[in-house]
Design an enzyme around this catalytic site. Structure first.
Site, PDB file in Angstrom:
ATOM      1  N   THR A 155       0.823  -1.212   0.000  1.00 19.63           N
ATOM      2  CA  THR A 155       0.000   0.000   0.000  1.00 19.63           C
ATOM      3  C   THR A 155       0.862   1.269   0.000  1.00 19.63           C
ATOM      4  OG1 THR A 155      -0.035  -0.176   2.399  1.00 19.63           O
ATOM      5  CG2 THR A 155      -1.942  -1.055   1.227  1.00 19.63           C
ATOM      6  N   GLY A 156       2.179   1.111   0.057  1.00 14.71           N
ATOM      7  CA  GLY A 156       3.071   2.277   0.179  1.00 14.71           C
ATOM      8  C   GLY A 156       3.480   2.834  -1.172  1.00 14.71           C
TER       9      GLY A 156
ATOM     10  N   SER B 293      -3.933  -1.957   6.951  1.00 15.60           N
ATOM     11  CA  SER B 293      -4.452  -2.038   5.576  1.00 15.60           C
ATOM     12  C   SER B 293      -5.071  -3.386   5.258  1.00 15.60           C
ATOM     13  CB  SER B 293      -3.319  -1.792   4.579  1.00 15.60           C
ATOM     14  OG  SER B 293      -2.742  -0.556   4.809  1.00 15.60           O
TER      15      SER B 293
ATOM     16  N   CYS C 133      18.195   4.885  -2.999  1.00 18.87           N
ATOM     17  CA  CYS C 133      17.779   5.497  -4.268  1.00 18.87           C
ATOM     18  C   CYS C 133      18.828   6.452  -4.857  1.00 18.87           C
ATOM     19  CB  CYS C 133      16.436   6.216  -4.087  1.00 18.87           C
ATOM     20  SG  CYS C 133      16.299   7.097  -2.532  1.00 18.87           S
TER      21      CYS C 133
ATOM     22  N   SER D  55       8.887  12.347  -2.060  1.00 19.42           N
ATOM     23  CA  SER D  55       8.387  10.970  -2.211  1.00 19.42           C
ATOM     24  C   SER D  55       9.352   9.966  -1.580  1.00 19.42           C
ATOM     25  CB  SER D  55       8.171  10.617  -3.685  1.00 19.42           C
ATOM     26  OG  SER D  55       9.398  10.686  -4.383  1.00 19.42           O
TER      27      SER D  55
ATOM     28  N   ARG E 273      16.831  17.504   1.380  1.00 16.22           N
ATOM     29  CA  ARG E 273      15.426  17.296   0.962  1.00 16.22           C
ATOM     30  C   ARG E 273      14.901  18.601   0.375  1.00 16.22           C
ATOM     31  NH1 ARG E 273      13.642  12.484   0.540  1.00 16.22           N
ATOM     32  NH2 ARG E 273      13.856  11.892   2.727  1.00 16.22           N
TER      33      ARG E 273
ATOM     34  N   HIS F  31      14.785  12.481  -7.747  1.00 15.15           N
ATOM     35  CA  HIS F  31      15.973  12.984  -7.042  1.00 15.15           C
ATOM     36  C   HIS F  31      16.976  13.549  -8.062  1.00 15.15           C
ATOM     37  CE1 HIS F  31      14.462  11.235  -3.479  1.00 15.15           C
ATOM     38  NE2 HIS F  31      15.307  10.243  -3.277  1.00 15.15           N
TER      39      HIS F  31
ATOM     40  N   ASN G 274      13.082   8.473  -8.244  1.00 12.65           N
ATOM     41  CA  ASN G 274      13.561   7.681  -7.098  1.00 12.65           C
ATOM     42  C   ASN G 274      12.656   6.520  -6.744  1.00 12.65           C
ATOM     43  OD1 ASN G 274      12.199  10.309  -6.415  1.00 12.65           O
ATOM     44  ND2 ASN G 274      11.889   9.248  -4.483  1.00 12.65           N
TER      45      ASN G 274
HETATM   46  N1  LIG Z   1      10.438   6.187  -1.265  1.00  9.19           N
HETATM   47  C1  LIG Z   1      11.641   5.932  -1.775  1.00  9.19           C
HETATM   48  O1  LIG Z   1      12.215   6.669  -2.620  1.00  9.19           O
HETATM   49  C2  LIG Z   1      12.352   4.711  -1.377  1.00  9.19           C
HETATM   50  C3  LIG Z   1      13.389   4.327  -2.144  1.00  9.19           C
HETATM   51  C4  LIG Z   1      14.087   3.198  -1.792  1.00  9.19           C
HETATM   52  C5  LIG Z   1      13.712   2.497  -0.671  1.00  9.19           C
HETATM   53  N2  LIG Z   1      12.673   2.897   0.079  1.00  9.19           N
HETATM   54  C6  LIG Z   1      12.348   2.084   1.253  1.00  9.19           C
HETATM   55  O2  LIG Z   1      11.136   1.390   1.038  1.00  9.19           O
HETATM   56  C7  LIG Z   1      10.416   1.283   2.265  1.00  9.19           C
HETATM   57  C8  LIG Z   1       9.008   1.847   2.091  1.00  9.19           C
HETATM   58  O3  LIG Z   1       9.068   3.181   1.631  1.00  9.19           O
HETATM   59  P1  LIG Z   1       7.777   3.931   1.085  1.00  9.19           P
HETATM   60  O4  LIG Z   1       8.283   5.221   0.580  1.00  9.19           O
HETATM   61  O5  LIG Z   1       6.986   3.054   0.192  1.00  9.19           O
HETATM   62  O6  LIG Z   1       6.944   4.172   2.457  1.00  9.19           O
HETATM   63  P2  LIG Z   1       5.370   4.419   2.655  1.00  9.19           P
HETATM   64  O7  LIG Z   1       4.762   5.071   1.477  1.00  9.19           O
HETATM   65  O8  LIG Z   1       5.256   5.083   3.976  1.00  9.19           O
HETATM   66  O9  LIG Z   1       4.758   2.920   2.766  1.00  9.19           O
HETATM   67  C9  LIG Z   1       5.119   2.054   3.801  1.00  9.19           C
HETATM   68  C10 LIG Z   1       4.553   0.682   3.524  1.00  9.19           C
HETATM   69  O10 LIG Z   1       5.050  -0.239   4.505  1.00  9.19           O
HETATM   70  C11 LIG Z   1       3.937  -0.834   5.175  1.00  9.19           C
HETATM   71  N3  LIG Z   1       4.291  -1.064   6.570  1.00  9.19           N
HETATM   72  C12 LIG Z   1       4.771  -0.176   7.454  1.00  9.19           C
HETATM   73  N4  LIG Z   1       4.954  -0.765   8.655  1.00  9.19           N
HETATM   74  C13 LIG Z   1       4.572  -2.047   8.524  1.00  9.19           C
HETATM   75  C14 LIG Z   1       4.511  -3.160   9.394  1.00  9.19           C
HETATM   76  N5  LIG Z   1       4.893  -3.080  10.667  1.00  9.19           N
HETATM   77  N6  LIG Z   1       4.047  -4.345   8.913  1.00  9.19           N
HETATM   78  C15 LIG Z   1       3.667  -4.443   7.618  1.00  9.19           C
HETATM   79  N7  LIG Z   1       3.702  -3.434   6.744  1.00  9.19           N
HETATM   80  C16 LIG Z   1       4.145  -2.240   7.188  1.00  9.19           C
HETATM   81  C17 LIG Z   1       2.803   0.144   5.025  1.00  9.19           C
HETATM   82  O11 LIG Z   1       1.578  -0.542   5.182  1.00  9.19           O
HETATM   83  P3  LIG Z   1       0.244   0.147   5.800  1.00  9.19           P
HETATM   84  O12 LIG Z   1      -0.491   0.731   4.629  1.00  9.19           O
HETATM   85  O13 LIG Z   1      -0.467  -1.025   6.379  1.00  9.19           O
HETATM   86  O14 LIG Z   1       0.673   1.156   6.796  1.00  9.19           O
HETATM   87  C18 LIG Z   1       3.042   0.610   3.588  1.00  9.19           C
HETATM   88  O15 LIG Z   1       2.569  -0.363   2.691  1.00  9.19           O
HETATM   89  C19 LIG Z   1      11.277   1.985   3.307  1.00  9.19           C
HETATM   90  O16 LIG Z   1      12.100   1.004   3.906  1.00  9.19           O
HETATM   91  C20 LIG Z   1      12.113   2.942   2.496  1.00  9.19           C
HETATM   92  O17 LIG Z   1      13.327   3.244   3.126  1.00  9.19           O
HETATM   93  C21 LIG Z   1      11.970   3.989  -0.256  1.00  9.19           C
END
Ligand SMILES: NC(=O)c1ccc[n+]([C@@H]2O[C@H](COP(=O)([O-])OP(=O)(O)OC[C@H]3O[C@@H](n4cnc5c(N)ncnc54)[C@H](OP(=O)(O)O)[C@@H]3O)[C@@H](O)[C@H]2O)c1
Length: 340
Positions: free
Chosen positions: A13-14, A42, A130, A160, A243, A250, A323
């Site tokens: 969902t993220g 979710s 990223c 993002s 940021r 990015h 990113n």
């Molecule tokens: N955004 C970027 O550019 C980027 C790039 C590389 C890596 N990442 C990494 O990818 C990860 C997610 O980033 P995002 O940007 O997608 O974050 P986000 O939009 O905040 O989404 C977080 C996701 O993780 C789930 N989640 C959080 N805590 C959880 C738990 N305890 N158990 C199960 N699911 C859980 C959330 O589910 P719910 O809907 O249930 O809360 C949601 O699906 C992070 O580790 C981040 O460092 C991000």
């Protein structure tokens, strides 16, 4: 006949998880079964994938029974807890968090740079940070041609990268600021920080928490991960990560010093031939990469390639990429494709 695989997306969902689903479909990843996993918050939410509806399930160790590939993007703590459980059940995990990136037993892979590393995996493969991904895609061919002596990076990172709630916060802050209303701050520099800042119409020279010597963790990730991916453990490299109030994409101002001479034209010609790179570099026509133009694209865009006259064999470059795609979802799926 091509084999099809059971795939799980953890954090479905993220920001990254949603893009992961899009990219799996776009690239026609051979899927026989798809599981969308997230937290209890979710559970039972319906997500449309192509023409089918999928119910989100709360992730648990049992979620990974029968799964071939598990793409994790739900934060480092969850990866530490459940990636080994998925691997134990026979899944290949591609993890987007920083939990395993510097683990010597875990390959850290950019398919255009070190694809061979993937084959040493023992169930878990790490997707790099990223900013590291787009920087190293640019650095690698220049290193092959003229050997890197030193790298200095300054990033301009989109909101993002801090997740979907941070993007909502930027949008709400813009509206409130323009309407003359109080601006709420919760997510920047990061959720739970002892002090939070307005990102709308501002920029914040901190990404992730502070660690040693005044560096923030994002800067340390860029330094350490670059050395690991390029197998250059002593590479002199420094970074300042910032940021900026951009929704997605990015940008990095990259200054490099090389051992051997390499003109800007030679660098441009090398990068033009590099898989995954698109050159946008016509100053005469005011053409250069921007985050808005990179949004929704898988390429690493490079422009402003020019000599650094302040040093011998120096170059400046401007490197921009989506990113959430190349920095996360696309790179993860490219990693899995190496194993098909
Ligand atoms: N955004 C970027 O550019 C980027 C790039 C590389 C890596 N990442 C990494 O990818 C990860 C997610 O980033 P995002 O940007 O997608 O974050 P986000 O939009 O905040 O989404 C977080 C996701 O993780 C789930 N989640 C959080 N805590 C959880 C738990 N305890 N158990 C199960 N699911 C859980 C959330 O589910 P719910 O809907 O249930 O809360 C949601 O699906 C992070 O580790 C981040 O460092 C991000």
């Amino acid at each position: 006949m091509t084999k099809n695989y059971n795939v799980a997306v953890v954090g479905a969902t993220g920001m990254v998880g949603q893009k992961m689903i899009d990219v799996l479909l776009e690239r026609q990843f051979p899927i026989s079964g798809l599981k969308l996993l997230a937290s209890a918050r979710s559970a039972d939410k319906i997500i449309k994938v192509g023409s089918n509806n999928y119910k989100v399930e709360e992730v648990s160790p049992q979620s990974f029974e029968g799964i071939d590939f598990a793409f994790f993007s739900a934060g480092g703590d969850l990866s530490k807890e459940l990636a080994p459980e998925a691997a134990k059940r026979g899944a290949v995990v591609v993890d987007n968090s920083s939990a395993f990136r510097m683990d010597k037993k875990v390959p850290l892979v950019i398919p255009e740079v070190n694809p061979e590393a993937v084959y040493s995996h023992k169930g878990i493969i790490a997707n790099p940070n990223c900013s590291t991904i787009q920087m190293v895609v640019a650095l690698n061919p220049l290193h092959d041609a003229a050997t890197l002596k030193r790298v200095v990076a300054a990033t301009y990172q989109a909101v993002s990268g801090a997740g979907k709630e941070a993007v909502e916060e930027l949008q709400e802050q813009c509206r409130a600021y323009l309407d003359g209303k109080p601006v709420k701050t919760e997510r920047i520099p990061h959720k739970g920080a002892s002090r939070t800042y307005q990102i709308a119409f501002n920029l914040i020279p901190q990404i992730d928490v502070f660690v040693d010597d005044g560096y923030c963790k994002e800067e340390i990730k860029m330094i350490q991960e670059t050395r690991k991916i390029m197998s250059l453990p002593e590479l002199p490299i420094t970074a300042t990560t910032v940021r900026v109030p951009v929704v997605n994409g990015h940008s990095i101002a990259l200054n490099i010093e090389l051992e051997k001479a390499l003109s800007a034209d030679e660098a441009r010609a090398l990068l033009e031939k590099t898989p995954g790179v698109l050159i946008a570099d016509k100053p005469g026509q005011l053409e250069y990469p921007t985050p808005l133009a990179s949004d929704g694209n898988d390429a690493v865009f490079i422009g402003r390639i020019r000599p650094d006259f302040s040093i011998t064999h120096g170059l400046n470059l401007w490197v921009v990429s989506d990113n959430i795609r190349k920095g996360a979802a696309t790179n993860s799926i490219q990693i899995a494709e190496l194993l098909l």
